[in-house]
Design a protein around this motif. Structure first.
Motif, short mmCIF file in Angstrom:
data_model
loop_
_atom_site.label_atom_id
_atom_site.label_comp_id
_atom_site.label_asym_id
_atom_site.label_seq_id
_atom_site.Cartn_x
_atom_site.Cartn_y
_atom_site.Cartn_z
N ASP A 239 8.98 15.14 -21.34
CA ASP A 239 7.52 14.45 -22.41
C ASP A 239 6.51 15.32 -22.94
N GLU A 240 5.54 14.78 -23.47
CA GLU A 240 4.58 15.94 -23.86
C GLU A 240 3.73 16.88 -23.42
N TYR B 149 3.34 9.80 -18.41
CA TYR B 149 4.30 10.59 -18.95
C TYR B 149 4.17 9.67 -19.95
N TYR B 150 3.93 10.72 -20.90
CA TYR B 150 4.10 10.40 -22.56
C TYR B 150 4.94 10.56 -23.21
N PHE B 151 6.26 9.98 -24.12
CA PHE B 151 7.50 9.95 -24.72
C PHE B 151 6.97 9.73 -26.13
N VAL C 87 14.25 6.62 -18.16
CA VAL C 87 13.98 5.99 -19.04
C VAL C 87 14.38 5.40 -20.17
N LYS D 150 15.02 12.26 -28.55
CA LYS D 150 14.97 13.23 -27.87
C LYS D 150 16.30 13.15 -26.78
N ILE E 263 11.51 7.96 -28.59
CA ILE E 263 12.88 8.64 -27.33
C ILE E 263 14.42 8.57 -28.16
N SER F 7 7.01 5.29 -29.38
CA SER F 7 6.21 5.98 -28.47
C SER F 7 5.32 5.34 -26.63
#
Length: 204
Positions: free
Chosen positions: A134-135, A111-113, A145, A119, A116, A77
């Motif tokens: 992102d979320e 930006y929150y992933f 990223v 994704k 990864i 995360s």
């Protein structure tokens, strides 16, 4: 068996190996292995003499998700700064900070992933123009990223393995075999080369 392959066997034998610039581990004194898995990551240092004598590797320990204990796997995360140029924090720390930002209604600027690697694999299956969402529904280029993620690990390694000279290290990146299946190996190499050129200009 090549020594670099021996080191990989201490992680997961079936995972695809993307080699660093040095073709054989025996040209270096220390192997630094970064392994990305589907939901977690880990890195370890393996001095050649220690590995030859007793098979020892030295793994970075992280806080375990939801526990006060630690282990050698880092949850993937990632919280990236609003300008999209650096990682604010990663793992459990990223999850906790994002929750705090949500409570204060300040989360949307970051930006929150989560997950990864998953994704990335999904994006490669669906589109050749790779953007990661992102979320919050915001997007960043996948290359940006992924390169930030690799930079994070390189910086962490350089900070925590100062006793080893950079010229003695042999960096190895291990990714899930699925990256090869979806045709993402060139993408991985491009990101790794960008990180190498920035972090180790003397080796270019």
């Amino acid at each position: 068996m090549k020594k670099s392959q021996q080191i990989m066997s201490t992680f997961d034998r079936k995972e695809y190996l993307v080699r660093s610039s040095k073709p054989h581990f025996n040209e270096a004194l220390v192997a630094v292995v970064i392994q990305l898995q589907m939901e977690t990551a880990r890195w370890a240092v393996c001095p050649y003499e220690s590995f030859r004598s007793n098979g020892s590797i030295y793994a970075r320990m992280w806080e375990k998700c939801g526990h006060s204990t630690v282990n050698n796997r880092l949850l993937l995360s990632v919280l990236i700064t609003p300008d999209g140029k650096s990682i604010r924090c990663i793992g459990v720390e990223a999850e906790h900070l994002y929750e705090e930002l949500e409570e204060n209604d300040e989360h949307s600027q970051f930006y929150y992933f989560r997950n990864i690697v998953l994704k990335l694999l999904k994006a490669f299956k669906e589109n050749s123009d790779i953007q990661l969402q992102d979320e919050n529904g915001k997007t960043l280029p996948a290359l940006t990223v992924f390169t930030l993620l690799l930079n994070f690990f390189i910086n962490d390694i350089q900070e925590r393995a100062k006793e080893y000279r950079e010229t003695d290290k042999h960096y190895v990146l291990v990714v899930p075999e699925m990256f090869q299946v979806v045709g993402a190996i060139d993408f991985i190499r491009k990101s790794a080369l960008e990180v190498r050129n920035n972090a180790f200009p003397s080796r270019v």
